[in-house]
Write an enzyme that holds these catalytic residues in place. Structure first.
Site, PDB file in Angstrom:
ATOM      1  N   ASP A 103       0.848  -1.187   0.000  1.00  0.00           N
ATOM      2  CA  ASP A 103       0.000   0.000   0.000  1.00  0.00           C
ATOM      3  C   ASP A 103       0.891   1.248   0.000  1.00  0.00           C
ATOM      4  O   ASP A 103       1.872   1.330   0.737  1.00  0.00           O
ATOM      5  CB  ASP A 103      -0.915   0.004   1.233  1.00  0.00           C
ATOM      6  CG  ASP A 103      -2.054   0.990   1.092  1.00  0.00           C
ATOM      7  OD1 ASP A 103      -3.216   0.560   1.019  1.00  0.00           O
ATOM      8  OD2 ASP A 103      -1.783   2.222   1.047  1.00  0.00           O
ATOM      9  N   ILE A 104       0.528   2.204  -0.824  1.00  0.00           N
ATOM     10  CA  ILE A 104       1.353   3.403  -0.991  1.00  0.00           C
ATOM     11  C   ILE A 104       1.321   4.300   0.256  1.00  0.00           C
ATOM     12  O   ILE A 104       2.259   5.058   0.509  1.00  0.00           O
ATOM     13  CB  ILE A 104       0.906   4.161  -2.268  1.00  0.00           C
ATOM     14  CG1 ILE A 104       1.984   5.072  -2.789  1.00  0.00           C
ATOM     15  CG2 ILE A 104      -0.393   4.897  -2.071  1.00  0.00           C
ATOM     16  CD1 ILE A 104       1.714   5.600  -4.194  1.00  0.00           C
ATOM     17  N   ASN A 131     -13.013  -2.968   2.598  1.00  0.00           N
ATOM     18  CA  ASN A 131     -13.962  -1.864   2.653  1.00  0.00           C
ATOM     19  C   ASN A 131     -14.907  -1.998   1.469  1.00  0.00           C
ATOM     20  O   ASN A 131     -14.461  -2.133   0.327  1.00  0.00           O
ATOM     21  CB  ASN A 131     -13.225  -0.522   2.591  1.00  0.00           C
ATOM     22  CG  ASN A 131     -12.344  -0.302   3.815  1.00  0.00           C
ATOM     23  OD1 ASN A 131     -12.761  -0.609   4.928  1.00  0.00           O
ATOM     24  ND2 ASN A 131     -11.144   0.201   3.614  1.00  0.00           N
ATOM     25  N   VAL A 191     -10.715   2.999  -3.669  1.00  0.00           N
ATOM     26  CA  VAL A 191     -10.403   2.394  -4.970  1.00  0.00           C
ATOM     27  C   VAL A 191     -11.466   1.334  -5.257  1.00  0.00           C
ATOM     28  O   VAL A 191     -11.596   0.356  -4.503  1.00  0.00           O
ATOM     29  CB  VAL A 191      -8.991   1.773  -4.978  1.00  0.00           C
ATOM     30  CG1 VAL A 191      -8.717   1.100  -6.314  1.00  0.00           C
ATOM     31  CG2 VAL A 191      -7.930   2.839  -4.691  1.00  0.00           C
ATOM     32  N   HIS A 214     -10.250  -5.329  -3.172  1.00  0.00           N
ATOM     33  CA  HIS A 214      -8.929  -5.628  -2.600  1.00  0.00           C
ATOM     34  C   HIS A 214      -9.072  -5.976  -1.129  1.00  0.00           C
ATOM     35  O   HIS A 214      -9.951  -5.459  -0.443  1.00  0.00           O
ATOM     36  CB  HIS A 214      -7.972  -4.442  -2.780  1.00  0.00           C
ATOM     37  CG  HIS A 214      -8.518  -3.132  -2.308  1.00  0.00           C
ATOM     38  ND1 HIS A 214      -9.405  -2.388  -3.055  1.00  0.00           N
ATOM     39  CD2 HIS A 214      -8.329  -2.445  -1.161  1.00  0.00           C
ATOM     40  CE1 HIS A 214      -9.735  -1.298  -2.400  1.00  0.00           C
ATOM     41  NE2 HIS A 214      -9.102  -1.310  -1.228  1.00  0.00           N
ATOM     42  N   HIS A 266      -7.017  -5.758   2.394  1.00  0.00           N
ATOM     43  CA  HIS A 266      -5.876  -5.176   3.089  1.00  0.00           C
ATOM     44  C   HIS A 266      -5.322  -6.227   4.049  1.00  0.00           C
ATOM     45  O   HIS A 266      -6.081  -6.835   4.815  1.00  0.00           O
ATOM     46  CB  HIS A 266      -6.299  -3.972   3.939  1.00  0.00           C
ATOM     47  CG  HIS A 266      -6.843  -2.801   3.187  1.00  0.00           C
ATOM     48  ND1 HIS A 266      -6.115  -1.649   2.984  1.00  0.00           N
ATOM     49  CD2 HIS A 266      -8.052  -2.581   2.609  1.00  0.00           C
ATOM     50  CE1 HIS A 266      -6.852  -0.760   2.321  1.00  0.00           C
ATOM     51  NE2 HIS A 266      -8.042  -1.313   2.081  1.00  0.00           N
TER      52      HIS A 266
END
Ligand code: AMP
Ligand code: ZN
Length: 120
Positions: free
Chosen positions: A31-32, A88, A97, A101, A103
């Site tokens: 993750d950025i 989420n 986004v 995905h 996390h």
């Protein structure tokens, strides 16, 4: 592939990411904006916008994504102390986004619980 999707761009190598795992169906990258010492995103190559968009044919894929999470947790040495897995789904959950995905978060105690209403 969705035209404006940053994760599709990462999958197609049109955008950079620190990729830590890939196979035929799944990719994982850092993750950025990490919220924990280890913060990885596990993403299907198929563009599925949200958890709510899953259909029956995606059941195996979702199972495999969790197995990838466990493999990565071991690889990043989270398995001894534990880790948090978050999806989420939609606006109120804070999804930013719109490409499904998971996390994977770990490497520190995450004392705030869902019950306390503070997420991660
Ligand atoms: P969510 O709120 O579940 O939609 O989370 C989206 C996550 O994607 C956030 O934690 C962002 O920091 C992360 N993110 C957004 N753009 C990128 C990117 N280009 N590379 C890596 N992570 C990203
Ligand atoms: Zn996408």
């Amino acid at each position: 592939m969705a035209a404006d999707c940053i994760f599709c761009k990462i999958i197609n190598k049109e955008a950079d990411a620190e990729i830590v795992y890939e196979d035929k169906e799944i990719i994982a990258f850092k993750d950025i904006y990490p919220a924990a010492p280890v913060h990885l995103l596990v993403v299907p190559r198929k563009h599925i916008p949200t958890l709510a968009d899953l259909d029956n044919d995606d059941a195996m894929l979702m199972g495999r994504m969790h197995l990838v999470i466990n493999d990565l947790a071991r690889a990043f040495k989270l398995d001894k102390n534990g880790y948090r897995v978050v999806i989420n789904c939609g606006k109120d959950a804070g999804q930013v986004v719109y490409h499904l995905h998971l996390h994977l978060l770990g490497g520190k105690p995450m004392l705030q619980t869902i019950a306390e209403g503070r997420g991660v």
